[in-house]
Design a protein around this motif. Structure first.
Motif, PDB file in Angstrom:
ATOM      1  N   ALA A 166       7.609  -5.385  43.425  1.00  0.00           N
ATOM      2  CA  ALA A 166       8.248  -4.494  42.436  1.00  0.00           C
ATOM      3  C   ALA A 166       7.211  -3.888  41.491  1.00  0.00           C
ATOM      4  N   ASP A 181      24.754  -6.829  47.869  1.00  0.00           N
ATOM      5  CA  ASP A 181      23.878  -5.661  47.925  1.00  0.00           C
ATOM      6  C   ASP A 181      23.877  -5.107  49.356  1.00  0.00           C
ATOM      7  N   LYS A 222      15.138  -9.841  47.569  1.00  0.00           N
ATOM      8  CA  LYS A 222      15.068  -8.555  46.869  1.00  0.00           C
ATOM      9  C   LYS A 222      15.255  -8.806  45.383  1.00  0.00           C
ATOM     10  N   ILE A 241      15.375  -7.159  41.455  1.00  0.00           N
ATOM     11  CA  ILE A 241      15.667  -5.909  40.747  1.00  0.00           C
ATOM     12  C   ILE A 241      15.352  -6.093  39.256  1.00  0.00           C
ATOM     13  N   GLU A 297      21.660  -3.234  43.505  1.00  0.00           N
ATOM     14  CA  GLU A 297      20.896  -2.005  43.235  1.00  0.00           C
ATOM     15  C   GLU A 297      21.836  -0.866  42.833  1.00  0.00           C
ATOM     16  N   LYS A 331      10.843  -6.124  47.497  1.00  0.00           N
ATOM     17  CA  LYS A 331      11.417  -6.903  48.608  1.00  0.00           C
ATOM     18  C   LYS A 331      10.300  -7.633  49.324  1.00  0.00           C
ATOM     19  N   LEU A 344      14.842   1.530  37.569  1.00  0.00           N
ATOM     20  CA  LEU A 344      14.589   0.258  38.251  1.00  0.00           C
ATOM     21  C   LEU A 344      13.178   0.117  38.822  1.00  0.00           C
ATOM     22  N   LYS A 345      12.739  -1.129  38.845  1.00  0.00           N
ATOM     23  CA  LYS A 345      11.603  -1.542  39.670  1.00  0.00           C
ATOM     24  C   LYS A 345      12.181  -2.535  40.672  1.00  0.00           C
ATOM     25  N   ILE A 346      12.068  -2.227  41.955  1.00  0.00           N
ATOM     26  CA  ILE A 346      12.669  -3.074  42.998  1.00  0.00           C
ATOM     27  C   ILE A 346      11.577  -3.555  43.945  1.00  0.00           C
TER      28      ILE A 346
END
Length: 462
Positions: free
Chosen positions: A455, A211, A394, A396, A360, A374, A370-372
């Motif tokens: 997220a 990523d 991270k 995803i 991603e 970190k 997406l719901k991301i």
């Protein structure tokens, strides 16, 4: 000699397949031209981790004052570090020898070649030839260091990973061509030991399969460690006529010349397909790989192929999984085909990198919303206590159903954390379930829960 299964190559694909075949009651032989355990165990995964551990210990000692410990100035004994690494590899190879005896597997030393009619010809080191037959023959011949036309390896000044593990003395300076797992692991090792290291990467980011956020973090960490990194650059030629090497590097700004003692070519791995009888047996290949189905049947009945010589990730744990699936199918079981989108990748530089599933960019390209989340290790109590605040986790997720699409980690010991995600994805765990699974405190692993909370807009410690 007649067998149920003969395996050519005793790396993590071959020897694991042999043991599983024996467990299933199949009369099994394994053919190996060099050392049991193959490249991974003797010249790859295992001895490199021993080198990296020595570098980490050296780094700890040099930063002992950060932990309130006074020490005399540490000095690295490069020859002793190399010797320890070789000792670890030899011990593991003896372990595989023991497993072969325990499982009553015949070990035939020599270079194996498949022939039509379910035959294997083995040429011994003394030139003698033995012919074996089997109902099923598995090719597991692995891979080797890829040679670039502009970086021809001579084994002395321009080397591959194998020579990099046993250099007679530590070079003062080194250019590493390629920043995949092999390149960045050696970059960390040599830079920590005191070599001036320059990494040249053709792609826009280092560790290009990872990523982009991970790539950018490793770049920051490497620069902080004094490693010079040149991306979107290529080595055009290497002049070895003088005492060292003059490396011509093409960059966006034009040509640059870098002088160094050693050039390490770490531009990937190529499959060992030559002189193993593919052509005379009629086994099909495509783009430098043997063509197989989901159970590793080649185009010729009774012949199979696993590991680095087939498509899929060139990783030890992939080869082992393929070997087990292959022999279970041969034995009449109904194994599940391997899910190549749930294979963890681990890189053991410092900070470590671990990932699984979609990046991603790939998840967006696949059409997911997406719901991301970190979570940086700078906000982790355990990471702060350990003095290892570089990096993050991270996570995803698919916004619609909460499917765990991928995880990307960079930081101390993250290679030990990724298995949680692999199991979670195998069990089709959702983001909500990861979030509500109580993680222990203080640990690095709770960053998985925190990144998931991020997220879903529920993060506590950010």
């Amino acid at each position: 000699m007649n067998y149920d299964v003969i395996i050519i190559g005793s790396g993590p694909g071959g020897y694991v397949a042999a043991i599983r075949a024996s467990q299933l009651g199949l009369k099994t032989a394994i053919v190996e031209r060099e050392s049991l355990g193959g490249i991974c165990l003797n010249w790859g995964c295992i001895p490199t981790k021993a080198l990296l551990k020595s570098a980490q210990v050296f780094e700890y000692i040099n930063h002992a004052a950060d932990y309130g410990i006074k020490t005399a100035e540490a000095e690295a004994d490069f020859a002793a570090v190399i010797k320890r690494s070789r000792g670890v590899a030899e011990g593991m190879s003896k372990g595989v020898q023991f497993l072969m005896k325990k499982n009553k597997i015949d070990v035939v030393m020599g270079t194996g070649k498949v022939k039509p009619g379910n035959k294997v010809e083995v040429k011994g080191a003394d030139g003698s030839t033995t012919e074996l037959t089997a109902k099923n023959i598995i090719l597991a011949t692995g891979g080797r260091s890829k040679e670039l036309p502009s970086v021809k390896q001579d084994g002395k000044k321009i080397i591959g990973y194998r020579q990099a593990m046993v250099l007679p003395e530590m070079p003062k300076s080194m250019v590493i061509v390629g920043s995949g797992a092999i390149g960045v692991e050696f970059a960390y090792f040599y830079a920590t030991m005191g070599t001036k290291v320059t990494v040249v990467e053709f792609m826009e980011n280092i560790v290009p399969v990872e990523d982009e956020d991970v790539s950018k973090q490793l770049l920051r960490s490497f620069k902080k460690a004094g490693i010079e990194v040149m991306t979107s650059s290529s080595v055009e030629s290497v002049d070895t006529s003088g005492a060292g090497c003059k490396v011509q590097v093409k960059t966006a700004a034009g040509m640059q010349t870098i002088e160094c003692d050693i050039v390490l070519s770490a531009a990937g791995v190529v499959a060992n397909l030559e002189n193993i009888g593919l052509e005379e047996t009629g086994i099909k290949t495509e783009k430098g790989k043997v063509v197989v189905d989901e159970f590793y049947n080649t185009s010729v009945k009774g012949y199979y192929a696993i590991g680095d010589i087939v498509g899929g990730q060139a990783l030890a744990h992939v080869a082992s999984a393929e070997g087990i699936i292959c022999v279970e199918k041969i034995a009449g079981h109904s194994p599940e085909p391997l899910d190549y989108n749930n294979i963890p990748g681990c890189t053991y530089c410092s900070p470590e990198i671990a990932s699984v599933g979609y990046t991603e960019k790939a998840a967006k390209a696949a059409g997911y919303e997406l719901k991301i989340g970190k979570f940086p290790f700078s906000a982790s109590g355990k990471a702060s206590a350990a003095g290892a605040k570089d990096g993050f986790i991270k996570m995803i997720y698919d916004a619609k159903y909460g499917e765990l699409l991928g995880a990307h980690m960079i930081g101390a010991n993250v290679t030990e954390l990724i298995a949680e995600i692999v199991v979670a994805r195998k069990l089709e765990t959702t983001g909500h379930e990861v979030l509500k699974a109580v993680h222990p405190h203080p640990t690095m692993s709770e960053a998985i829960m925190e990144a998931t909370a991020d997220a879903y807009g529920e993060v506590i410690h950010l």
